[in-house]
Design a protein around this motif. Structure first.
Motif, mmCIF file in Angstrom:
data_model
loop_
_atom_site.group_PDB
_atom_site.id
_atom_site.type_symbol
_atom_site.label_atom_id
_atom_site.label_comp_id
_atom_site.label_asym_id
_atom_site.label_seq_id
_atom_site.Cartn_x
_atom_site.Cartn_y
_atom_site.Cartn_z
ATOM 1 N N SER A 86 0.835 -1.208 0.000
ATOM 2 C CA SER A 86 0.000 0.000 0.000
ATOM 3 C C SER A 86 0.862 1.247 0.000
ATOM 4 C CB SER A 86 -0.875 0.026 1.263
ATOM 5 O OG SER A 86 -1.442 1.314 1.413
ATOM 6 N N ARG A 113 -0.030 3.778 1.521
ATOM 7 C CA ARG A 113 -0.477 4.518 2.706
ATOM 8 C C ARG A 113 0.339 4.223 3.965
ATOM 9 N NH1 ARG A 113 -5.461 5.685 4.357
ATOM 10 N NH2 ARG A 113 -5.895 3.540 4.983
ATOM 11 N N SER A 123 -2.081 1.990 6.479
ATOM 12 C CA SER A 123 -2.669 1.037 5.526
ATOM 13 C C SER A 123 -3.592 0.018 6.203
ATOM 14 C CB SER A 123 -1.522 0.302 4.821
ATOM 15 O OG SER A 123 -1.988 -0.888 4.246
ATOM 16 N N SER A 152 -4.676 -2.759 4.724
ATOM 17 C CA SER A 152 -4.206 -4.123 4.423
ATOM 18 C C SER A 152 -3.027 -4.501 5.318
ATOM 19 C CB SER A 152 -3.851 -4.263 2.942
ATOM 20 O OG SER A 152 -2.957 -3.266 2.532
ATOM 21 N N MET A 172 -6.686 -3.291 -3.035
ATOM 22 C CA MET A 172 -7.074 -3.422 -4.440
ATOM 23 C C MET A 172 -6.900 -2.059 -5.106
ATOM 24 S SD MET A 172 -10.691 -4.405 -6.267
ATOM 25 C CE MET A 172 -10.429 -6.146 -6.382
ATOM 26 N N SER A 182 -7.354 -5.342 1.196
ATOM 27 C CA SER A 182 -8.292 -4.290 1.584
ATOM 28 C C SER A 182 -8.827 -3.630 0.318
ATOM 29 C CB SER A 182 -7.551 -3.264 2.443
ATOM 30 O OG SER A 182 -8.367 -2.163 2.670
ATOM 31 N N THR A 219 -14.049 -0.380 2.561
ATOM 32 C CA THR A 219 -13.525 0.682 3.432
ATOM 33 C C THR A 219 -14.010 2.068 3.000
ATOM 34 O OG1 THR A 219 -11.504 0.884 2.107
ATOM 35 C CG2 THR A 219 -11.428 -0.622 3.986
HETATM 36 C C1 LIG Z 1 -5.226 4.145 -7.104
HETATM 37 C C2 LIG Z 1 -6.335 3.475 -6.329
HETATM 38 C C3 LIG Z 1 -7.180 2.603 -6.972
HETATM 39 C C4 LIG Z 1 -8.210 1.967 -6.260
HETATM 40 N N1 LIG Z 1 -8.996 1.087 -6.907
HETATM 41 C C5 LIG Z 1 -9.950 0.418 -6.219
HETATM 42 C C6 LIG Z 1 -10.744 -0.568 -6.866
HETATM 43 O O1 LIG Z 1 -10.619 -0.871 -8.043
HETATM 44 N N2 LIG Z 1 -11.703 -1.186 -6.132
HETATM 45 C C7 LIG Z 1 -11.900 -0.924 -4.804
HETATM 46 O O2 LIG Z 1 -12.768 -1.548 -4.194
HETATM 47 N N3 LIG Z 1 -11.159 -0.008 -4.168
HETATM 48 C C8 LIG Z 1 -10.181 0.664 -4.834
HETATM 49 N N4 LIG Z 1 -9.397 1.575 -4.194
HETATM 50 C C9 LIG Z 1 -9.600 1.799 -2.747
HETATM 51 C C10 LIG Z 1 -8.636 0.960 -1.877
HETATM 52 O O3 LIG Z 1 -8.653 -0.394 -2.265
HETATM 53 C C11 LIG Z 1 -9.091 1.070 -0.423
HETATM 54 O O4 LIG Z 1 -9.028 2.406 0.007
HETATM 55 C C12 LIG Z 1 -8.271 0.183 0.503
HETATM 56 O O5 LIG Z 1 -8.933 0.072 1.745
HETATM 57 C C13 LIG Z 1 -6.878 0.757 0.718
HETATM 58 O O6 LIG Z 1 -6.107 -0.154 1.464
HETATM 59 P P1 LIG Z 1 -4.704 0.326 2.077
HETATM 60 O O7 LIG Z 1 -5.032 1.247 3.233
HETATM 61 O O8 LIG Z 1 -4.014 -0.931 2.528
HETATM 62 O O9 LIG Z 1 -3.969 1.039 1.000
HETATM 63 C C14 LIG Z 1 -8.376 2.227 -4.872
HETATM 64 C C15 LIG Z 1 -7.504 3.124 -4.235
HETATM 65 C C16 LIG Z 1 -6.496 3.731 -4.946
HETATM 66 C C17 LIG Z 1 -5.551 4.682 -4.229
#
Ligand SMILES: Cc1cc2nc3c(=O)[nH]c(=O)nc-3n(C[C@H](O)[C@H](O)[C@H](O)COP(=O)(O)O)c2cc1C
Length: 208
Positions: free
Chosen positions: A13, A15, A19, A21, A99, A143, A183
């Motif tokens: 991630s 983040r 994060s 995940s 994702m 996530s 989320t």
């Molecule tokens: C560039 C980008 C693309 C994303 N694409 C999707 C997606 O296709 N489907 C989805 O459900 N969430 C999508 N998200 C949301 C993230 O999956 C979600 O915020 C997740 O909880 C982030 O996990 P993290 O905190 O481990 O990064 C996307 C976020 C970003 C920044």
């Protein structure tokens, strides 16, 4: 004395410590620790966000069976050797991944490009690709902003089938996915999704 269980955790991630995940992967580590009782875990943490894309020499070496695959210091070939060695030494692989656009983030895709390497981690045969790595458990903490499972999912999920196929290519077939889905649907929905994922992790590791 028992040897420690070597866990290689890949964080993908952007983040960092916030994060979701990564947070979920911590619960998987708790589950692993409970499952293995007194055996110590030796955790190697790798943040994939600084991993560059593969370079020209790497692409040429992969396409040229007779080329000697010697990389310059700092080249993809050398980095690939090191990442494959690191993966091979692990007893368990733990991947924390959000994702991004229906699949894995580009940082994780870059790692896949470094370790799924013809003539090193798999061979091409007339019957298809045959993995060369020893199989071992792979836990994937996912996530996603929206839902990716069940009848209410309104988007495709290429992440899970992609990792299954890519890691299966090198011989890693024992994948287990745990997901915090939705989320983006607010704090309560995220809290509920965390609880569901944590229950799935507890059930998995106490049954295993
Ligand atoms: C560039 C980008 C693309 C994303 N694409 C999707 C997606 O296709 N489907 C989805 O459900 N969430 C999508 N998200 C949301 C993230 O999956 C979600 O915020 C997740 O909880 C982030 O996990 P993290 O905190 O481990 O990064 C996307 C976020 C970003 C920044």
């Amino acid at each position: 004395m028992t040897t420690p269980l070597r866990v290689l955790r890949l964080a993908s991630s952007p983040r960092g410590a916030d994060s979701e995940s990564l947070r979920l992967s911590q619960r998987v580590l708790d589950g692993l620790a409970a499952q293995h009782g007194g055996r110590a875990l030796e955790l190697q943490d790798v943040d994939l966000n600084d991993l560059p894309h593969v370079d020209t020499a790497y692409a040429v070496a992969l396409a040229t069976p007779t080329a000697s695959a010697q990389g310059e210091p700092g080249s993809t070939l050398q980095r690939s050797d090191a990442l494959i060695r690191q993966l091979d030494e692990a007893d368990v692989l733990l991947i924390a991944t959000p994702m991004h656009n229906y699949t894995v983030p580009s940082a994780l895709k870059s790692w896949v490009d470094h370790v799924v390497r013809v003539r090193v981690t798999f061979n091409g045969t007339p019957q298809g690709k045959v993995g060369l790595l020893r199989d071992r458990p792979v836990y994937v903490a996912v996530s996603s902003g929206g839902l990716i499972s069940g009848e209410q999912a309104r988007q495709p999920d290429f992440l899970r089938p992609y990792l299954q196929a890519a890691l299966g290519t090198v011989g890693l077939h024992d994948l287990h996915f745990f997901c915090v889905e939705g989320t983006a649907r607010g704090e309560q929905a995220t809290a509920d999704a965390r609880l569901a994922a944590e229950a799935a992790i507890s059930a998995f590791f106490s049954a295993a």
